[in-house]
Design a protein around this motif. Sequence first.
Motif, PDB file in Angstrom:
ATOM      1  N   UNK A 106      42.308  37.089  76.015  1.00 42.14           N
ATOM      2  CA  UNK A 106      42.449  38.415  75.487  1.00 42.14           C
ATOM      3  C   UNK A 106      41.389  38.667  74.439  1.00 42.14           C
ATOM      4  N   UNK A 107      40.673  39.624  74.525  1.00 47.04           N
ATOM      5  CA  UNK A 107      39.547  39.864  73.725  1.00 47.04           C
ATOM      6  C   UNK A 107      39.341  41.104  72.992  1.00 47.04           C
ATOM      7  N   UNK A 108      38.910  41.132  71.818  1.00 45.73           N
ATOM      8  CA  UNK A 108      38.974  42.473  70.873  1.00 45.73           C
ATOM      9  C   UNK A 108      37.745  42.759  70.693  1.00 45.73           C
ATOM     10  N   UNK A 109      37.101  43.879  70.806  1.00 47.26           N
ATOM     11  CA  UNK A 109      35.634  44.315  70.684  1.00 47.26           C
ATOM     12  C   UNK A 109      35.641  44.542  69.032  1.00 47.26           C
ATOM     13  N   UNK A 110      34.511  44.376  68.439  1.00 49.96           N
ATOM     14  CA  UNK A 110      34.394  44.742  67.420  1.00 49.96           C
ATOM     15  C   UNK A 110      32.790  45.213  66.979  1.00 49.96           C
ATOM     16  N   UNK A 111      33.057  46.525  66.408  1.00 52.50           N
ATOM     17  CA  UNK A 111      31.466  47.136  66.243  1.00 52.50           C
ATOM     18  C   UNK A 111      31.326  47.212  64.739  1.00 52.50           C
ATOM     19  N   UNK A 149      24.599  48.800  65.129  1.00 49.27           N
ATOM     20  CA  UNK A 149      24.827  48.355  66.412  1.00 49.27           C
ATOM     21  C   UNK A 149      25.245  47.179  66.445  1.00 49.27           C
ATOM     22  N   UNK A 150      26.011  46.431  65.608  1.00 45.01           N
ATOM     23  CA  UNK A 150      26.453  45.231  65.275  1.00 45.01           C
ATOM     24  C   UNK A 150      27.751  45.157  66.465  1.00 45.01           C
ATOM     25  N   UNK A 151      27.697  43.830  67.259  1.00 52.29           N
ATOM     26  CA  UNK A 151      28.897  43.861  68.226  1.00 52.29           C
ATOM     27  C   UNK A 151      29.379  42.532  67.986  1.00 52.29           C
ATOM     28  N   UNK A 152      30.810  42.222  67.979  1.00 51.80           N
ATOM     29  CA  UNK A 152      31.096  40.952  68.126  1.00 51.80           C
ATOM     30  C   UNK A 152      32.518  41.078  69.001  1.00 51.80           C
ATOM     31  N   UNK A 210      37.903  39.154  60.414  1.00 46.30           N
ATOM     32  CA  UNK A 210      37.245  37.889  60.531  1.00 46.30           C
ATOM     33  C   UNK A 210      35.574  38.620  60.794  1.00 46.30           C
ATOM     34  N   UNK A 211      35.334  39.899  61.274  1.00 45.20           N
ATOM     35  CA  UNK A 211      34.243  40.280  61.199  1.00 45.20           C
ATOM     36  C   UNK A 211      33.760  40.827  59.900  1.00 45.20           C
ATOM     37  N   UNK A 212      34.428  41.423  59.164  1.00 45.45           N
ATOM     38  CA  UNK A 212      34.114  41.846  57.943  1.00 45.45           C
ATOM     39  C   UNK A 212      33.677  40.662  57.009  1.00 45.45           C
TER      40      UNK A 212
END
Lengths: 237, 237
Positions: free
Chosen positions: A113-118, A122-125, A156-158
């Motif tokens: 299960x994956x969650x896209x984060x932007x 254009x950052x992408x994770x 997490x991305x923050x």
Amino acid sequence: MTQRLDTILHGLEQADQHDALQRAIEALCAFYGVDHMVYHWVSGSGEQYGCGTYDDVWVQHYIDKQYLRVDPVISGCYQRFHPVDWKRLDWSSKAARAFQKDAIAHGVGNQGFSIPIRGPNGQFALFSLSHNCTDDEWDAFTETNRRDLILVAHYFNKKALDLEPGRSPEPSQPLSPREIDAMTLLAVGYSRAQVAETLTISEHTLRVYIESARFKLGALNTTHAVARALARGIIVV
Amino acid sequence: MTQRLDTILHGLEQADQHDALQRAIEALCAFYGVDHMVYHWVSGSGEQYGCGTYDDVWVQHYIDKQYLRVDPVISGCYQRFHPVDWKRLDWSSKAARAFQKDAIAHGVGNQGFSIPIRGPNGQFALFSLSHNCTDDEWDAFTETNRRDLILVAHYFNKKALDLEPGRSPEPSQPLSPREIDAMTLLAVGYSRAQVAETLTISEHTLRVYIESARFKLGALNTTHAVARALARGIIVV
DNA sequence: TGCCGTCTCACCATTTTTGGGGAGTTGGAA
DNA sequence: TTCCAACTCCCCAAAAATGGTGAGACGGCA
């Protein structure tokens, strides 16, 4: 349960180093009782940053084999906004199936299960979970926890953005309206002559825009400039 | 409270029309007891889509005056990942202060909080709240509800993307590994000669890849092909 | 008022890309 | 086995893009 999540998120907010992120993801993994959890920032020029519970051998193998280019999780999430179950991705290509087999052989679960984060520029994770269980069990788990996981992924991305400020592409000078027009039309396939005609300016003028846009974007040629403008969200096709 | 939020999110997931989004945002506004809430999708070509509780006169005024280009909330959020309090934005320019005055005159509150949201293909939207109260009250409110609001923003954007499928890229034939290599290297600024050298193939061979990738992607030229490959997540830069 | 950025136009020669052909190998799928 | 997709290589000529240099007009900002 929600109380516990709050505690975890709060702890995550206090994290001040990469190590702390790694510990947080391990704690989360244990908390949710899933085999693996990974935060994976796919940054410019194929560089990657992340943390998670995957085996180091697998991570290195993934990098060495350039699976980034093949992994349906990456391309699938790149085109989506909402989290996605790996079952729903397109595994039809031969390369994808070979990758899948290799992944499972290296300890990645059969479920995922994956969650896209932007982020800006254009950052992408991705924030991904992987586990070994039946489809029904996995569906129930993701259904129950999807919202919490979205928040976890966000935090997490923050933190990753806070802790690795060098990784995000330098915010470039903004393009002027004409430069944006030029880049946009080039991105949809117009030749220079067509762009100039569409904008009703001379091709010489157009060239000035393209060159200045290229300069502002730090690009080596027109194709590069368009790619950067797209990746940074400066233009939209 | 969390139970109530779940109910609202669940209702939002069921929404099947723009009207339903509008009703949902009004319900949320009442639920949280704030003056205004607005979802605002800022599309690349300057088009806008949204829903919310702002006065229609203000919305039209905003569009007519092209405040999109001036609004510090827009530019501030565009550069951030995490939600931001309007107090922390840069209101120093003359245009920004004039805008602020105009906004308050049209019923926008003195406090505000906005959540940036990004989707595929450079999609960008905001979920904003506005209220009239003291700084301390507002800080307490946002601190308490930030996480819930991030989720609400996420689900609003999901619905907006579902309901306005304007820019979901059509799936194309998958590219072969060599084609992906070629596209990727072109996207990072390599010339054809450099790509050929990097892949240790002749430039003639490289051309075959580029042409076949262009054909598969339905692209008119190399730049177009790279742009499409990027937008579709086939390559990542 | 002066500076700066944007927008507009021009010429030169050179390099790069493209479009049109054709042809051989390999390895997996039917 | 046969077929197909992917990978590799080659020639030629036309079209497109690039690099360098220069210049005038407009509007906003200090």
